[in-house]
Design an enzyme around this catalytic site. Structure first.
Site, PDB file in Angstrom:
ATOM      1  N   HIS A  23       0.607  -1.201  -0.260  1.00 37.56           N
ATOM      2  CA  HIS A  23       0.282  -0.149   0.366  1.00 37.56           C
ATOM      3  C   HIS A  23       0.761   1.075   0.106  1.00 37.56           C
ATOM      4  O   HIS A  23       2.084   1.328   0.985  1.00 37.56           O
ATOM      5  CB  HIS A  23      -0.883  -0.063   0.926  1.00 37.56           C
ATOM      6  N   TYR A  77      -9.294   6.224   7.237  1.00 41.98           N
ATOM      7  CA  TYR A  77      -9.351   6.392   8.902  1.00 41.98           C
ATOM      8  C   TYR A  77     -10.534   7.286   9.255  1.00 41.98           C
ATOM      9  O   TYR A  77      -9.796   8.673   8.574  1.00 41.98           O
ATOM     10  CB  TYR A  77      -8.124   6.625   9.867  1.00 41.98           C
ATOM     11  N   PRO A 106      -4.076   1.426  18.579  1.00 40.89           N
ATOM     12  CA  PRO A 106      -3.502  -0.044  17.362  1.00 40.89           C
ATOM     13  C   PRO A 106      -3.608   1.696  16.765  1.00 40.89           C
ATOM     14  O   PRO A 106      -4.124   1.538  15.295  1.00 40.89           O
ATOM     15  CB  PRO A 106      -4.782  -0.651  17.431  1.00 40.89           C
ATOM     16  N   LYS A 155       0.984   0.224  15.119  1.00 39.79           N
ATOM     17  CA  LYS A 155       2.571   0.124  15.699  1.00 39.79           C
ATOM     18  C   LYS A 155       3.110  -1.061  16.634  1.00 39.79           C
ATOM     19  O   LYS A 155       4.152  -1.223  16.663  1.00 39.79           O
ATOM     20  CB  LYS A 155       2.856   1.636  16.427  1.00 39.79           C
ATOM     21  N   TYR A 211       4.253   6.585  10.564  1.00 42.35           N
ATOM     22  CA  TYR A 211       3.856   5.385   9.591  1.00 42.35           C
ATOM     23  C   TYR A 211       4.369   4.419   8.639  1.00 42.35           C
ATOM     24  O   TYR A 211       3.841   3.467   9.146  1.00 42.35           O
ATOM     25  CB  TYR A 211       2.090   5.977   8.610  1.00 42.35           C
TER      26      TYR A 211
END
Ligand code: RFL
Ligand code: PHB
Length: 388
Positions: A72, A199, A291, A295, A383
């Site tokens: 991704h 998100y 979450p 990580k 990220y």
């Protein structure tokens, strides 16, 4: 029995450490409280940092991951029906890999079997003795009490394990933040709603659209801590998810029966130090992140990277320097992930006591992400994973 490194816990941390050490000629025994089937039935993480895939490659367990995992290049952040794309590839040069923790664990068990690694499952009453300098472990298997002597113990037994508790209270500092909500997660055999993770920040609460493969989706919604999973029907879950994600996604969402449904409370937790003499804490045994930043598993992998390197140096040339530095080195990276996970959580969730001021700050920060390459880069580099 005797081994060089006794590994408590047969989750991803313990299995990966065992695999890396074995490949360097170091003998290990893994003690796992549950059955293998139980460990492999847990649905958890879904996103691997690129650096984590490299450690898995170095452990010789990357083949299926590269074949079946999904690269991704970015994610979508959605708020007020507007989506901001965070383009990891463009901003950092690195993508992430969508490949479930369940699959990683499966690959690790297979690799351990292929190398003849010793994993004792359903080991009850695992107890650590002789610390800090002369460790050994006792446990019961099939009703028979056993003793395992070792040079070192790696505590890879998760947040509720025995290892962290073996360190005297007066030597251990803990830091904790409990968030006033949980995540209700659903796994369903339906195609993911979008090609990338979404998100979503919404006035009714956070939502996340994730996936495992083109026919398996993973979705989460923020719920109050008091909610019980039995009270959430599949229909109620899908209705609530639809309300919180962008309209276009809501219209194309394919729903179906849930094949797993659970609620996880959100917390941040760190225990310091991560070493007491010959005992090391690794992964969730030492730290927990909410979450939202994806990580937890990745931190477990970086701990294992630092510890395997330290133990290999110790057995190859007797050098103790990396062992002595393990806690400090690992914690430096842990705290940055703790910060990022706290920040993502604070940015995207609704808090029960939020004031109008707080809500404006949140909205301003999300707007800023939409407008500033610098802001998006800061999110992206955390990220995809900070360097080891
Ligand atoms: P684990 O996986 O908890 O494994 C510990 C193992 O130790 C065993 N054990 C014992 N064995 C012997 N004696 C005892 N006394 C024992 N006590 C416990 C347990 O049975 C278990 O098998 O810890 P480990 O290996 O450190 O791995 C950590 C990861 O599992 C965890 O950080 C991630 O799953 C967190 N996480 C995520 N991480 C990511 O990097 N990306 C994600 O997208 C992500 N999503 C998530 C997550 C965790 C979630 N939940 C439910 C906690 C999503 C969710 C919903
Ligand atoms: C998941 O797919 O389970 C997942 C993905 C991203 C997160 C958390 C969980 O931030």
């Amino acid at each position: 029995m005797r081994t060089q490194v006794c590994i408590i816990g047969g989750g991803p941390s313990g299995l990966l450490l065992s695999q890396l050490l074995h490949r360097a000629g170091i003998d290990t025994v893994v003690l796992e409280r549950q059955s293998r089937a139980h460990v492999l039935s847990r649905i958890r993480a879904g996103v691997l940092e690129w650096g984590s895939t490299e450690v898995l490659d170095a452990a010789g367990v990357g083949a299926r991951m590269h074949r079946e995992g999904f690269v991704h290049d970015g994610v979508q952040l959605a708020a007020r029906n507007r989506a901001i794309r965070i383009d990891f590839k463009e901003l950092t040069g690195k993508p992430v890999l969508v490949y479930g923790q369940t699959e990683v664990t499966h690959d690790l068990y297979e690799a351990r079997d292929a190398m003849g690694g010793t994993i004792i499952t359903e080991a009850a009453g695992v107890t650590l003795h002789g610390l800090p300098d002369a460790p050994y472990v006792t446990f019961t298997k099939d009703g028979v009490e056993q003793r395992l002597d070792c040079d070192y113990i790696a505590g890879c037994d998760g947040f509720h394990g025995a290892s962290r508790r073996a360190i005297p209270d007066k030597l251990l500092k803990t830091f904790e933040k409990i968030y006033p909500f949980g995540w209700l997660g659903v796994l369903s055999e339906t195609p993911p709603v979008a090609p990338e993770l979404i998100y979503a920040s919404h006035e009714r609460g956070f939502a996340l659209c994730s996936m495992r493969n083109p026919q398996l989706s993973r979705y989460y919604i923020q719920v109050p801590l008091e909610d019980r999973v039995e009270a959430w029907s599949d229909t109620a879950f899908w209705d609530e998810l639809r309300r919180r994600i962008p309209h276009e996604a809501a219209e194309t969402l394919v729903t179906g029966p849930s094949i797993e449904k659970s609620i996880a409370p959100l917390r941040s937790f760190v225990a310091e130090p991560m070493r007491w003499g010959r005992l090391f804490l690794v992964g969730d045994a030492a730290h927990i992140v909410p979450p939202t930043g994806a990580k937890g598993l990745n931190l477990a992998v970086s701990d294992v990277h630092y510890l395997s390197r330290a133990l290999i140096a110790r057995y190859r040339d007797g050098s103790e320097a990396l062992i002595e530095g393990y806690s400090e080195t690992a914690l430096r990276r842990v705290w940055k992930a703790i910060r990022f996970s706290w920040w993502m959580t604070t940015l995207l969730h609704r808090f029960p006591d939020q004031t109008a001021f707080d809500l404006h700050i949140q909205a301003g920060e999300i707007d800023y992400l939409g407008e500033s390459v610098a802001a998006r880069t800061a999110l992206a580099e955390n990220y995809v994973g900070l360097p080891f």
